[in-house]
Design a protein around this motif. Structure first.
Motif, PDB file in Angstrom:
ATOM      1  N   ALA A 422       0.892  -1.288  -0.229  1.00  0.00           N
ATOM      2  CA  ALA A 422      -0.107  -0.150   0.118  1.00  0.00           C
ATOM      3  C   ALA A 422       0.933   1.459   0.039  1.00  0.00           C
ATOM      4  CB  ALA A 422      -0.848   0.042   1.261  1.00  0.00           C
ATOM      5  N   GLU A 423       1.977   1.393   0.845  1.00  0.00           N
ATOM      6  CA  GLU A 423       2.584   2.553   0.816  1.00  0.00           C
ATOM      7  C   GLU A 423       3.357   2.702  -0.318  1.00  0.00           C
ATOM      8  OE1 GLU A 423       4.499   6.016   2.300  1.00  0.00           O
ATOM      9  OE2 GLU A 423       2.644   4.894   2.960  1.00  0.00           O
ATOM     10  N   HIS A 424       4.165   1.714  -0.952  1.00  0.00           N
ATOM     11  CA  HIS A 424       4.687   1.660  -2.291  1.00  0.00           C
ATOM     12  C   HIS A 424       3.668   2.211  -3.301  1.00  0.00           C
ATOM     13  CE1 HIS A 424       8.283   0.067  -0.894  1.00  0.00           C
ATOM     14  NE2 HIS A 424       7.697  -1.017  -0.396  1.00  0.00           N
ATOM     15  N   ARG A 425       2.550   1.574  -3.225  1.00  0.00           N
ATOM     16  CA  ARG A 425       1.630   1.896  -4.398  1.00  0.00           C
ATOM     17  C   ARG A 425       1.167   3.531  -4.129  1.00  0.00           C
ATOM     18  NH1 ARG A 425      -1.929  -1.175  -2.609  1.00  0.00           N
ATOM     19  NH2 ARG A 425      -0.970  -3.179  -3.774  1.00  0.00           N
ATOM     20  N   ARG A 426       0.964   4.005  -3.000  1.00  0.00           N
ATOM     21  CA  ARG A 426       0.764   5.415  -2.666  1.00  0.00           C
ATOM     22  C   ARG A 426       1.733   6.311  -3.272  1.00  0.00           C
ATOM     23  NH1 ARG A 426       2.282   9.279   0.331  1.00  0.00           N
ATOM     24  NH2 ARG A 426       3.840   8.163   1.342  1.00  0.00           N
ATOM     25  N   VAL A 427       3.099   6.124  -3.011  1.00  0.00           N
ATOM     26  CA  VAL A 427       4.143   6.965  -3.527  1.00  0.00           C
ATOM     27  C   VAL A 427       4.089   6.970  -4.966  1.00  0.00           C
ATOM     28  CG1 VAL A 427       6.587   7.217  -3.869  1.00  0.00           C
ATOM     29  CG2 VAL A 427       5.529   6.573  -1.509  1.00  0.00           C
ATOM     30  N   LEU A 428       3.972   5.789  -5.594  1.00  0.00           N
ATOM     31  CA  LEU A 428       3.817   5.741  -7.033  1.00  0.00           C
ATOM     32  C   LEU A 428       2.507   6.499  -7.722  1.00  0.00           C
ATOM     33  CD1 LEU A 428       4.596   4.280  -9.689  1.00  0.00           C
ATOM     34  CD2 LEU A 428       3.113   2.338  -9.125  1.00  0.00           C
ATOM     35  N   VAL A 429       1.333   6.165  -6.986  1.00  0.00           N
ATOM     36  CA  VAL A 429       0.130   7.065  -7.700  1.00  0.00           C
ATOM     37  C   VAL A 429       0.341   8.853  -7.395  1.00  0.00           C
ATOM     38  CG1 VAL A 429      -2.003   7.708  -7.031  1.00  0.00           C
ATOM     39  CG2 VAL A 429      -1.337   5.421  -7.147  1.00  0.00           C
TER      40      VAL A 429
END
Length: 494
Positions: A422-429
């Motif tokens: 989730a955290e990696h995904r948030r940074v990517l978005v």
């Protein structure tokens, strides 16, 4: 091309037979007497001052070599053309031209390239062609011997070009100078393996193992992790490409399905090495990611370029550099159109192709970004994903090991859904400015800017590193269970 024109016109179109005999000249370039070169220069009326320069250039040459007792010996030279010199090939051609000036029997033609001498004999049947070939080869061999050269008849080859009803009898041979030369079904000439119908199936049957060996040797130099960078990998791929496409203007017009399949299978190995992918990736997907057009399509482009050059030379014109550049641009555009059309109906790698094909030109023309081992895993789905590991029988189930309810672990699940990232995904978005994380959206972000490429690559590296570490831990646990004879209920051995 000259040989093809002589054989297809008679053997196939008119129902005749053409017998080809390739003569092997022993130690050719070191054996041509200087006196023959001088005589040829006078015959062709080369100006006297140039003849004196060449005579001075060839005079006072000697070799020094060790004797049996270790002493140094010296021997004067009186023959041979200087190899490695710009004068070597012209002097050979001028001297050897004597062979082509002789009278030949009716129905006999001679085609020469450097020291490769091919005698072609035409006939209404195989027997007639064989009789004509025997006379023609004897005449050519006599001319060659008059130059002071020796023909290794025991190394010479022969084959027959014929239509479907005029095949030579099994075990056929011709006899020249008391030496029997067998007539085979194929013959290697100027680096290409010719067959009676110009299908080149035998050529690619022999070439494929060589390309496989070259690919296997380069595979050890191009590991998925570490190793040379992208330009070096492209250079290595270009080496194998040059081996595969040698002689393309000759064989491209008649390239069949089976030779094309062998050609493209060899390309798949190099494309996978370029993108640092698993060997299970399809050729279509790997070639698209690597930006390597199919070699059979490239062969067609090379043939078209050759035909244009020949046509201009036939009209007495010389193509200018800007014309050649314009041809290449046009043919490259046509090549990509044909490639994109082929990708519209792929046989494998559908997910990757559907993600990249809408951005086909942008992907090929981008000036940034290099595929890494982990980025390729995410784009292809061939990596540490439950579905893939289950498919290759390394996991009992395709479930996600990072989720409680164990849904199927796919690229889409890992990138878009799995709460572990989730955290990696948030940074990517935040970086790419879009909540759409489908493979097509990832490719679009990568192509659009260098920042987007870096964001996607960082996400892939972080996530796949953890998944790889978890996979290694599971492997260690299984090894420990096997030592304790404690079966793993989630593992199905291959």
């Amino acid at each position: 091309m000259r040989v093809r024109a002589l054989t297809t016109g008679d053997a196939v179109s008119r129902g005749r037979v053409v017998l080809a005999v390739s003569l092997d000249i022993a130690n050719a370039f070191n054996s041509l007497p200087w006196s023959c070169i001088g005589a040829a220069l006078r015959y062709h009326e080369v100006p006297a001052y140039l003849r004196r320069v060449i005579e001075a250039y060839l005079s006072d040459r000697f070799i020094i070599y060790p004797g049996h007792q270790g002493e140094w010996r010296r021997r004067e030279m009186s023959c041979g053309v200087p190899q490695g010199s710009v004068l070597g090939p012209p002097l050979w051609n001028i001297g050897y031209d004597y062979v082509l000036r002789g009278d030949l029997p009716d129905g006999v033609s001679v085609v020469c390239y450097a020291d490769d001498t091919l005698v072609l004999a035409r006939g209404e049947s195989y027997q007639a062609a064989a009789e004509t070939a025997t006379r023609g080869v004897a005449t050519v061999v006599e001319r060659i011997q008059q130059l002071g050269l020796k023909v290794a008849l025991h190394k010479s080859e022969a084959m027959c070009f014929h239509g479907p009803r005029y095949a030579p009898p099994p075990g056929s041979q011709i006899t020249v100078g008391g030496v029997h030369i067998g007539v085979g079904s194929a013959m290697k000439y100027l680096g290409l393996v010719l067959d009676s119908r110009w299908t080149f199936e035998e050529h690619f049957r022999r070439l494929a193992p060589k390309l496989d060996r070259s690919g296997a040797a380069l595979k050890r130099l191009l590991p998925n992790l570490g190793g040379p960078d992208a330009p070096c990998r492209r250079l290595y791929a270009g080496i194998v490409r040059s081996m595969a496409l040698y002689g393309a203007p000759v064989w491209a017009p008649s390239l069949g399905k089976r030779p094309a399949a062998k050609l493209n299978a060899c390309q798949r190995v190099m494309a996978i090495r370029m993108v640092r992918g698993y060997r299970t990736i399809s050729r279509e997907a790997a070639s698209l990611l690597a930006g390597l057009p199919p070699w059979d399509l490239e062969a067609t482009v090379l043939a078209r370029m050759h035909d244009l050059r020949v046509e201009m030379q036939r009209r007495g014109e010389t193509p200018l550099p800007r014309q050649v550049a314009a041809w290449r641009t046009e043919f490259r555009r046509d090549l990509r159109v044909a490639w994109r059309l082929r990708l519209s109906q792929p046989s494998a790698g559908h997910a990757v192709i559907e993600a990249v094909r809408p951005l086909f030109e942008e992907w090929l023309e981008r000036g940034h970004g290099v595929l890494s081992f982990r980025v390729t895993q995410v784009l292809t789905g061939h990596g540490k994903f439950g579905r893939f590991l289950h498919r290759i029988k390394q996991e009992r189930t395709p479930g996600c090991r990072h989720c409680v309810d164990r849904p199927e672990d796919t690229v889409e699940h890992t990138v878009e859904v799995c709460p572990a990232w989730a955290e990696h995904r948030r940074v990517l978005v935040e970086t790419i400015g879009s909540g759409d994380l489908s493979r097509r959206a990832l490719v679009q972000a990568m192509v659009r800017s260098e920042e987007g490429w870096h964001a996607v690559a960082s996400f892939c590296e972080a996530v796949m590193l953890v998944k790889e570490a978890a996979d290694r831990e599971r492997v260690r646990e299984r090894a420990s269970r096997r030592r304790r004879r404690d079966p793993d209920p989630d593992f199905r051995p291959p």
